[in-house]
Design an enzyme around this catalytic site. Sequence first.
Site, PDB file in Angstrom:
ATOM      1  N   ARG A 164     -69.525 -18.629 -27.333  1.00 30.17           N
ATOM      2  CA  ARG A 164     -69.290 -19.993 -27.803  1.00 30.17           C
ATOM      3  C   ARG A 164     -70.624 -20.732 -27.867  1.00 30.17           C
ATOM      4  NH1 ARG A 164     -65.445 -18.791 -23.797  1.00 30.17           N
ATOM      5  NH2 ARG A 164     -63.287 -18.725 -24.547  1.00 30.17           N
ATOM      6  N   LYS A 188     -65.483 -20.792 -20.054  1.00 30.73           N
ATOM      7  CA  LYS A 188     -64.507 -21.821 -19.709  1.00 30.73           C
ATOM      8  C   LYS A 188     -64.008 -21.620 -18.288  1.00 30.73           C
ATOM      9  CE  LYS A 188     -62.753 -22.922 -24.324  1.00 30.73           C
ATOM     10  NZ  LYS A 188     -61.540 -23.013 -25.182  1.00 30.73           N
ATOM     11  N   HIS A 261     -68.594 -21.534 -34.459  1.00 27.96           N
ATOM     12  CA  HIS A 261     -67.287 -20.945 -34.161  1.00 27.96           C
ATOM     13  C   HIS A 261     -66.887 -19.948 -35.246  1.00 27.96           C
ATOM     14  CE1 HIS A 261     -63.948 -20.918 -31.441  1.00 27.96           C
ATOM     15  NE2 HIS A 261     -63.073 -21.068 -32.432  1.00 27.96           N
ATOM     16  N   ARG A 264     -68.593 -16.798 -34.525  1.00 26.58           N
ATOM     17  CA  ARG A 264     -67.870 -16.133 -33.432  1.00 26.58           C
ATOM     18  C   ARG A 264     -66.651 -15.389 -33.993  1.00 26.58           C
ATOM     19  NH1 ARG A 264     -66.414 -16.537 -27.823  1.00 26.58           N
ATOM     20  NH2 ARG A 264     -64.212 -17.015 -27.451  1.00 26.58           N
ATOM     21  N   HIS A 287     -61.690 -14.576 -23.697  1.00 34.35           N
ATOM     22  CA  HIS A 287     -60.368 -15.160 -23.905  1.00 34.35           C
ATOM     23  C   HIS A 287     -59.522 -14.993 -22.647  1.00 34.35           C
ATOM     24  CE1 HIS A 287     -60.631 -14.670 -28.568  1.00 34.35           C
ATOM     25  NE2 HIS A 287     -61.157 -15.797 -28.154  1.00 34.35           N
ATOM     26  N   TYR A 296     -57.238 -12.331 -34.412  1.00 36.39           N
ATOM     27  CA  TYR A 296     -58.217 -11.672 -35.260  1.00 36.39           C
ATOM     28  C   TYR A 296     -57.642 -10.445 -35.957  1.00 36.39           C
ATOM     29  CZ  TYR A 296     -61.430 -14.668 -32.750  1.00 36.39           C
ATOM     30  OH  TYR A 296     -62.050 -15.763 -32.208  1.00 36.39           O
TER      31      TYR A 296
END
Length: 316
Positions: A164, A188, A261, A264, A287, A296
Amino acid sequence: MPRASAGVVDDYERHLTLERGLSEHTVRAYLGDVVLLLAYLHGVPTTDGEEPSGVTTTLEDLDVAVLRSWLAAQHTSGAGRTTLARRAAAARTFTAWARRRGVLEKDPGARLVAPKPHRKLPGVLRLEQAEAALSASETGAGEQDPIALRDHALLELLYATGVRVSELCGLDLDDVDFERRVIRVLGKGNKERTVPFGQPAERAVRAWLTGGRRVLAVRREGAGGALFLGARGGRVDQRTVRRVVHDAVGSVPGATEMGPHGLRHSAATHLLEGGADLRSVQELLGHATLATTQLYTHVTVERLKAIHDRTHPRAR
């Protein structure tokens, strides 16, 4: 907003920041939705055009009927499915916390159902478009300008790792292990992961460190250990990275307009098209759930269908 509710919001902010370790952006989003909810509950007008409930109530009066009425008012004012789903999730997270802290006797959010957001397929670069963007960037870096060296290095590292933009900007010099060719990323929820990168990214980052970073670092006393620096010598910001990616991709004819993004998304798609399994891609991207990574696979299937339609003699 009544003082008691304002105090609850402050406590909730501390919970999100200190106990859950959420990013500043995520905390701000959660709090924004909760403030809107409580303003509706207390009959306070908001600046986004939402009509208040019209009845001044206390926080203890928050129940599932109020939550549903609030979402209905949001829908009437023009909020889309994605916004409604996000605000419903924010409300559920808040009421669950309020119940655990004893602010509410029951958790009304547990009974709240909201429409699922539409999951749009992300725009991605074709493999040759990504290579063209990086090739043009490498040509610019060949002039040994410090900014051009930095831009090429961050583009190569973004595409190689799929990190990210916030993770890229947060990288320090010590986070790069050239011997193992990996970077240590803080993602995150302050979750740390290790992500590999290839030889092109290694060459670009080394060139930046030897020929570019030293030049920019002297422009600010105590530049610190940031891997990527801005033009004034401080840590590079996300806005700069977005501009770099936008300009690089924009130089490729026919390429989808995108920022970090999108790059990514492109990296993840190309990994899957190259034969990587979902679990590995999930780990690389950081994730929390496999469901996010599975998005994806839809991109690759859509691309295969498009190729089939264009090339197979019995496609039409």
